[in-house]
Design a protein around this motif. Structure first.
Motif, PDB file in Angstrom:
ATOM      1  N   VAL A  12       0.832  -1.205   0.000  1.00 27.92           N
ATOM      2  CA  VAL A  12       0.000   0.000   0.000  1.00 27.92           C
ATOM      3  C   VAL A  12       0.862   1.249   0.000  1.00 27.92           C
ATOM      4  CG1 VAL A  12      -1.688   1.362   1.305  1.00 27.92           C
ATOM      5  CG2 VAL A  12      -1.946  -1.118   1.143  1.00 27.92           C
ATOM      6  N   CYS A  13       1.813   1.326   0.949  1.00 22.03           N
ATOM      7  CA  CYS A  13       2.544   2.577   1.154  1.00 22.03           C
ATOM      8  C   CYS A  13       4.056   2.485   0.941  1.00 22.03           C
ATOM      9  CB  CYS A  13       2.271   3.122   2.548  1.00 22.03           C
ATOM     10  SG  CYS A  13       3.001   2.149   3.891  1.00 22.03           S
ATOM     11  N   GLY A  14       4.600   1.273   0.795  1.00 21.35           N
ATOM     12  CA  GLY A  14       6.033   1.131   0.547  1.00 21.35           C
ATOM     13  C   GLY A  14       6.912   1.108   1.785  1.00 21.35           C
ATOM     14  N   TYR A  15       6.318   1.131   2.967  1.00 24.11           N
ATOM     15  CA  TYR A  15       7.095   1.083   4.203  1.00 24.11           C
ATOM     16  C   TYR A  15       7.774  -0.283   4.309  1.00 24.11           C
ATOM     17  CZ  TYR A  15       8.236   1.274   9.173  1.00 24.11           C
ATOM     18  OH  TYR A  15       8.894   1.259  10.376  1.00 24.11           O
ATOM     19  N   ASP A  16       9.041  -0.298   4.757  1.00 24.37           N
ATOM     20  CA  ASP A  16       9.749  -1.566   4.940  1.00 24.37           C
ATOM     21  C   ASP A  16       9.288  -2.186   6.256  1.00 24.37           C
ATOM     22  OD1 ASP A  16      11.384  -3.748   4.845  1.00 24.37           O
ATOM     23  OD2 ASP A  16      13.256  -2.625   4.911  1.00 24.37           O
ATOM     24  N   TRP A  61      -6.967   1.483  -0.663  1.00 18.44           N
ATOM     25  CA  TRP A  61      -6.451   1.819   0.670  1.00 18.44           C
ATOM     26  C   TRP A  61      -5.428   2.950   0.555  1.00 18.44           C
ATOM     27  CZ3 TRP A  61      -8.043  -0.622   5.218  1.00 18.44           C
ATOM     28  CH2 TRP A  61      -7.350  -0.248   6.366  1.00 18.44           C
ATOM     29  N   ARG A  62      -4.561   2.852  -0.461  1.00 21.34           N
ATOM     30  CA  ARG A  62      -3.529   3.882  -0.686  1.00 21.34           C
ATOM     31  C   ARG A  62      -4.167   5.237  -0.950  1.00 21.34           C
ATOM     32  NH1 ARG A  62      -1.433   1.918  -5.089  1.00 21.34           N
ATOM     33  NH2 ARG A  62      -0.176   0.453  -3.893  1.00 21.34           N
ATOM     34  N   LEU A  86       6.422  10.023   1.130  1.00 21.79           N
ATOM     35  CA  LEU A  86       6.576  10.207  -0.314  1.00 21.79           C
ATOM     36  C   LEU A  86       7.683   9.308  -0.865  1.00 21.79           C
ATOM     37  CD1 LEU A  86       6.147  14.086  -0.583  1.00 21.79           C
ATOM     38  CD2 LEU A  86       4.466  12.311  -1.096  1.00 21.79           C
ATOM     39  N   SER A  87       8.783   9.189  -0.135  1.00 21.10           N
ATOM     40  CA  SER A  87       9.871   8.293  -0.558  1.00 21.10           C
ATOM     41  C   SER A  87       9.414   6.846  -0.552  1.00 21.10           C
ATOM     42  CB  SER A  87      11.084   8.444   0.364  1.00 21.10           C
ATOM     43  OG  SER A  87      11.637   9.724   0.234  1.00 21.10           O
ATOM     44  N   GLN A  88       8.621   6.481   0.455  1.00 19.12           N
ATOM     45  CA  GLN A  88       8.081   5.125   0.532  1.00 19.12           C
ATOM     46  C   GLN A  88       7.260   4.793  -0.702  1.00 19.12           C
ATOM     47  OE1 GLN A  88       7.216   5.055   5.267  1.00 19.12           O
ATOM     48  NE2 GLN A  88       5.550   4.563   3.952  1.00 19.12           N
ATOM     49  N   LEU A  89       6.369   5.685  -1.065  1.00 18.01           N
ATOM     50  CA  LEU A  89       5.504   5.440  -2.208  1.00 18.01           C
ATOM     51  C   LEU A  89       6.307   5.249  -3.484  1.00 18.01           C
ATOM     52  CD1 LEU A  89       2.653   7.948  -1.367  1.00 18.01           C
ATOM     53  CD2 LEU A  89       2.445   5.456  -1.444  1.00 18.01           C
ATOM     54  N   VAL A  94       4.795   4.264  -7.092  1.00 21.04           N
ATOM     55  CA  VAL A  94       3.687   5.227  -7.103  1.00 21.04           C
ATOM     56  C   VAL A  94       4.268   6.607  -7.388  1.00 21.04           C
ATOM     57  CG1 VAL A  94       1.858   6.310  -5.738  1.00 21.04           C
ATOM     58  CG2 VAL A  94       2.343   3.872  -5.472  1.00 21.04           C
ATOM     59  N   LYS A  95       3.718   7.256  -8.400  1.00 23.02           N
ATOM     60  CA  LYS A  95       4.180   8.601  -8.749  1.00 23.02           C
ATOM     61  C   LYS A  95       3.481   9.615  -7.863  1.00 23.02           C
ATOM     62  CE  LYS A  95       5.347   7.256 -13.315  1.00 23.02           C
ATOM     63  NZ  LYS A  95       5.669   7.620 -14.625  1.00 23.02           N
ATOM     64  N   VAL A  96       4.281  10.423  -7.212  1.00 18.14           N
ATOM     65  CA  VAL A  96       3.734  11.436  -6.308  1.00 18.14           C
ATOM     66  C   VAL A  96       4.200  12.817  -6.693  1.00 18.14           C
ATOM     67  CG1 VAL A  96       3.334   9.941  -4.330  1.00 18.14           C
ATOM     68  CG2 VAL A  96       5.589  10.932  -4.670  1.00 18.14           C
TER      69      VAL A  96
END
Length: 96
Positions: A12-16, A61-62, A86-89, A94-96
């Motif tokens: 969803v968010c790219g968090y490790d 969810w994202r 933003l870095s996670q995405l 995911v383009k932010v």
């Protein structure tokens, strides 16, 4: 700088996460402290009432998390000092 294990990134968010959300057909039943999704519940239509495929649920969810200001979800885990949603995405394309 350590290399990321992409199998442990929140879809969803790219968090490790430090764990795999799913291994085959088995969910971790853990929550992402960043966006708050619970793997094996929120991403399973039969359990949560969500509609669509798992990828569609992650996209929904994202969008909801982003509309809400991308706030850190966990109350028991504090965000890392360099936490940047933003870095996670970007990690998950995911383009932010």
């Amino acid at each position: 700088m350590s290399r990321l294990n992409h199998s442990t990134l929140c879809p969803v968010c790219g968090y490790d996460l430090g764990f795999e959300p799913w291994k085959g057909n088995s969910a971790s039943h853990e929550m992402c402290p960043s966006c708050g999704i619970e793997f094996g519940y929120d991403d399973v239509p039969e359990a949560s009432g969500a509609k669509g495929t798992r990828d569609q649920i992650y996209t929904q969810w994202r969008k909801k998390w982003m509309r809400g200001g991308m706030k850190w979800s966990s109350h028991g885990i504090t965000p890392p000092p360099s936490w940047n949603p933003l870095s996670q995405l970007k990690r998950i394309g995911v383009k932010v």
